[in-house]
Design a protein around this motif. Sequence first.
Motif, PDB file in Angstrom:
ATOM      1  N   LEU A  27      40.484  54.514  41.002  1.00  0.00           N
ATOM      2  CA  LEU A  27      40.094  52.986  41.497  1.00  0.00           C
ATOM      3  C   LEU A  27      41.420  53.490  41.444  1.00  0.00           C
ATOM      4  O   LEU A  27      42.337  53.084  40.764  1.00  0.00           O
ATOM      5  N   VAL A  28      42.249  52.466  42.786  1.00  0.00           N
ATOM      6  CA  VAL A  28      43.775  52.394  43.186  1.00  0.00           C
ATOM      7  C   VAL A  28      43.934  50.887  42.578  1.00  0.00           C
ATOM      8  O   VAL A  28      44.556  50.309  42.624  1.00  0.00           O
ATOM      9  N   PHE A  29      42.578  49.728  42.227  1.00  0.00           N
ATOM     10  CA  PHE A  29      42.853  48.755  41.554  1.00  0.00           C
ATOM     11  C   PHE A  29      42.646  48.149  39.896  1.00  0.00           C
ATOM     12  O   PHE A  29      41.189  49.058  39.667  1.00  0.00           O
ATOM     13  N   PRO A  30      43.176  47.416  39.691  1.00  0.00           N
ATOM     14  CA  PRO A  30      42.522  47.094  38.122  1.00  0.00           C
ATOM     15  C   PRO A  30      40.769  46.618  37.779  1.00  0.00           C
ATOM     16  O   PRO A  30      40.530  45.773  38.968  1.00  0.00           O
ATOM     17  N   GLU A  36      28.181  40.634  34.325  1.00  0.00           N
ATOM     18  CA  GLU A  36      27.903  41.274  35.600  1.00  0.00           C
ATOM     19  C   GLU A  36      27.774  42.254  36.411  1.00  0.00           C
ATOM     20  O   GLU A  36      27.277  42.345  36.972  1.00  0.00           O
ATOM     21  N   GLY A  37      28.573  43.334  35.479  1.00  0.00           N
ATOM     22  CA  GLY A  37      28.852  43.950  36.561  1.00  0.00           C
ATOM     23  C   GLY A  37      31.080  44.181  36.206  1.00  0.00           C
ATOM     24  O   GLY A  37      31.306  44.104  35.445  1.00  0.00           O
ATOM     25  N   TRP A  38      31.009  45.986  37.199  1.00  0.00           N
ATOM     26  CA  TRP A  38      32.585  45.098  37.025  1.00  0.00           C
ATOM     27  C   TRP A  38      33.228  44.934  38.320  1.00  0.00           C
ATOM     28  O   TRP A  38      32.248  44.581  39.356  1.00  0.00           O
ATOM     29  N   GLY A  44      38.681  39.214  41.953  1.00  0.00           N
ATOM     30  CA  GLY A  44      37.358  38.273  40.698  1.00  0.00           C
ATOM     31  C   GLY A  44      35.779  38.665  41.581  1.00  0.00           C
ATOM     32  O   GLY A  44      35.052  38.610  40.882  1.00  0.00           O
ATOM     33  N   ARG A  45      36.490  39.418  42.508  1.00  0.00           N
ATOM     34  CA  ARG A  45      34.722  40.409  43.394  1.00  0.00           C
ATOM     35  C   ARG A  45      33.859  41.171  43.216  1.00  0.00           C
ATOM     36  O   ARG A  45      34.283  42.209  42.411  1.00  0.00           O
TER      37      ARG A  45
END
Length: 66
Positions: A27-30, A36-38, A44-45
């Motif tokens: 994935l290209v974003f942290p 609740e999950g990733w 923050g989504r």
Amino acid sequence: MWKDISSARFDCDLQLAVIERGTPHELVFPCRRTPEGWENAENGRLVDVSPTHWREWEQTMTLSRS
């Protein structure tokens, strides 16, 4: 170095790897692991992914995308 997803820490920026159609992708974003999950650490989504591996997100990863 990639680590197994079962050892991923909570509440810190990580780079995730997923497998789509038998091919691994980074994935290209942290992302951050939350109860609740990733979630996307930039906005923050929640992200609907099933990662297999993780590694520390380095600040230079964000800069190289610009």
